[in-house]
Design an enzyme around this catalytic site. Structure first.
Site, PDB file in Angstrom:
ATOM      1  N   PRO A 360       1.110  -1.502   0.062  1.00  0.00           N
ATOM      2  CA  PRO A 360       0.179  -0.020  -0.571  1.00  0.00           C
ATOM      3  C   PRO A 360       0.722   1.626   0.140  1.00  0.00           C
ATOM      4  O   PRO A 360       0.182   2.382   0.049  1.00  0.00           O
ATOM      5  CB  PRO A 360      -0.287   0.110   1.124  1.00  0.00           C
ATOM      6  CG  PRO A 360       0.618  -0.812   1.622  1.00  0.00           C
ATOM      7  CD  PRO A 360       0.952  -1.827   1.104  1.00  0.00           C
ATOM      8  N   LEU A 361       2.031   1.368   0.045  1.00  0.00           N
ATOM      9  CA  LEU A 361       2.850   2.277   0.470  1.00  0.00           C
ATOM     10  C   LEU A 361       3.192   3.293  -1.416  1.00  0.00           C
ATOM     11  O   LEU A 361       2.483   2.474  -2.435  1.00  0.00           O
ATOM     12  CB  LEU A 361       4.176   2.136   0.526  1.00  0.00           C
ATOM     13  CG  LEU A 361       3.904   0.902   1.775  1.00  0.00           C
ATOM     14  CD1 LEU A 361       6.135   0.582   2.268  1.00  0.00           C
ATOM     15  CD2 LEU A 361       3.488   2.011   3.606  1.00  0.00           C
ATOM     16  N   CYS A 362       2.955   4.299  -0.818  1.00  0.00           N
ATOM     17  CA  CYS A 362       3.299   5.547  -2.549  1.00  0.00           C
ATOM     18  C   CYS A 362       5.457   4.993  -2.558  1.00  0.00           C
ATOM     19  O   CYS A 362       5.902   6.041  -3.034  1.00  0.00           O
ATOM     20  CB  CYS A 362       3.067   6.665  -1.823  1.00  0.00           C
ATOM     21  SG  CYS A 362       1.534   7.148  -1.673  1.00  0.00           S
ATOM     22  N   THR A 363       5.148   4.160  -3.342  1.00  0.00           N
ATOM     23  CA  THR A 363       6.685   3.992  -3.173  1.00  0.00           C
ATOM     24  C   THR A 363       6.855   2.758  -4.650  1.00  0.00           C
ATOM     25  O   THR A 363       6.425   2.065  -4.161  1.00  0.00           O
ATOM     26  CB  THR A 363       7.222   3.867  -2.557  1.00  0.00           C
ATOM     27  OG1 THR A 363       8.909   3.408  -3.223  1.00  0.00           O
ATOM     28  CG2 THR A 363       7.041   2.551  -1.257  1.00  0.00           C
ATOM     29  N   LEU A 401       5.780   5.228   6.042  1.00  0.00           N
ATOM     30  CA  LEU A 401       4.809   5.717   6.469  1.00  0.00           C
ATOM     31  C   LEU A 401       3.583   5.617   6.987  1.00  0.00           C
ATOM     32  O   LEU A 401       2.205   5.834   6.593  1.00  0.00           O
ATOM     33  CB  LEU A 401       4.450   5.270   4.609  1.00  0.00           C
ATOM     34  CG  LEU A 401       5.168   5.844   3.753  1.00  0.00           C
ATOM     35  CD1 LEU A 401       4.275   5.603   1.854  1.00  0.00           C
ATOM     36  CD2 LEU A 401       5.212   6.686   3.932  1.00  0.00           C
TER      37      LEU A 401
END
Length: 411
Positions: A360-363, A401
């Protein structure tokens, strides 16, 4: 025993999963209900027991097995392995306290690490464990701290050998290293050690880890004993403890197979006999971490979204690199490879698809499985990452995060 879903076609190359993690016991769905949340790690004590028993069955008598708890410091795991092995190796005071809480003899606990603080050394001296000295300066500090406490510190020299463990996943010796004392400097250090108020025990010689080639292990172990004999000539008192390291790896990726122990054991037999003659008071220790726990763990996350982007399918889970950095390929891999993965709750499936499983991380680094062929995935499915018992939970940036942390359980 843990029971995940039956193996799928893409996992046929990995027999350990079939033998260990698909036989009897609770299903992953039931375990998820027991834990009360996803993601979580689950560790199987029966597999750890089996690994220790298999090793003891083949290795020669006179070789003591220690658990390097950095691989998995969960207190319940450490407690279990403390009853199966002959000692514990720690890399911090926090780990030392967990090891001491198992109730084992402090002299079966050793402490290695290149940057020990005075506070850490003071705690280790007071506990009575063996401190692996990583430098001449650390030796002097230990002496001063021991004198202040009126305690004779138990010490060994961690040696940076003049050879490496070839084809090792992580090289810990040979060449310039922050770990230990260069072998050529050890004789002078031992001379000084004899002048100080220290209880010298012996040597810790560790050249590398995560190796699947018996010939490399054999060469390193043979050289380790030879080096120990050379250095023992300069020791201020008889050697009573010799840690020859570990290095035994486990398979993670296609084309890799479990390390064969037979040739290693055959080579060790005469080495142990010779050591018993040349170092008659020495306890010979093999230190292993990943080998005992790596195959005993699963990381489970839950699919929260399925989507398609320009012809490629993605399943997005509530877990990722912040929980399992090594499975994402960001913990030492030069070329990213997929850990073995399955849809853990799917008993049968007639439909397969090529899909990437991401967190789910923005990377874009948050990848659990890249373009793997798996049973068709739906929201709510449980994704199992195998070989997750070592360097998972504690080696990951869990606060990255600010997502919730995973749970850990031992079954």
């Amino acid at each position: 025993m843990i029971k995940a879903a039956p193996k799928h076609a893409n996992m046929d190359w990995f027999p350990v999963i079939d033998n260990c993690l698909h036989a009897g016991g609770q299903t992953i769905t039931r375990l998820a209900a027991r834990v009360g949340q996803t993601p979580f790690y689950v560790y199987d004590r029966s597999i750890m027991t089996q690994k220790v028993e298999q090793l003891r069955a083949v290795l020669p008598e006179g070789l003591h097995l220690h658990y390097a708890m950095k691989a998995n410091p969960m207190p319940a795991v450490v407690q279990h392995l403390s009853q199966l092995t002959d000692g514990i190796d720690v890399a911090s005071v926090a780990e030392m306290q967990v090891a001491l809480n198992t109730g084992i003899n402090p002299l079966t606990i050793s402490f290695a690490g290149p940057g020990k603080t005075d506070a850490e050394l003071r705690s280790a001296i007071a506990a009575g464990i063996i401190i692996n000295m990583e430098s001449e300066g650390e030796m002097e500090r230990i002496t001063l701290l021991g004198n202040a406490l009126s305690i004779l510190p138990n010490v060994a020299v961690r040696v940076n050998p003049d050879f490496e463990l070839k084809t090792s996943g992580m090289k810990m010796g040979g060449g310039p290293k922050p770990f230990g004392v260069d072998a050529e400097r050890v004789p002078e250090m031992l001379k000084r050690c004899g002048e100080l108020n220290l209880n010298f025990k012996g040597f810790h010689i560790f050249s590398g880890s995560q190796n699947l080639r018996p010939e490399a292990i054999i060469e390193a172990q043979t050289k380790t004993f030879a080096l120990a004999y050379r250095l023992a000539e300069f020791a201020p008192q008889p050697i009573t403890w010799l840690n020859i390291g570990g290095g035994l790896g486990i398979p993670y990726f296609p084309g890799e197979t479990p390390i064969s122990l037979d040739a290693i054991a055959e080579n060790l037999k005469p080495l142990i006999i010779e050591a018993q003659q040349r170092l008659p008071e020495a306890e010979i220790v093999m230190e292993l971490g990943r080998y005992f726990v790596g195959e005993a763990g699963l990381y489970i996350s839950e699919v929260v979204e399925c989507k398609e982007s320009r012809g490629e399918k993605y399943a997005i889970t509530n877990g990722g690199l912040h929980h399992h950095l090594s499975a994402s390929g960001n913990f030492g891999q030069v070329i990213r490879k997929n850990y073995p993965v399955s849809v853990a709750n799917r008993v049968t499936s007639d439909r397969l698809e090529k899909i990437s499983i991401v967190g789910p991380l923005c990377t874009p680094l948050d990848i659990i499985a890249d373009k793997m062929t798996l049973p068709e995935i739906c929201v709510g499915d449980l994704i199992a990452v195998y070989q997750s018992g070592a360097y998972g939970f504690t080696a990951s940036p869990r606060d990255f995060l600010s997502h919730p942390h995973p749970m850990e359980i031992l079954v």
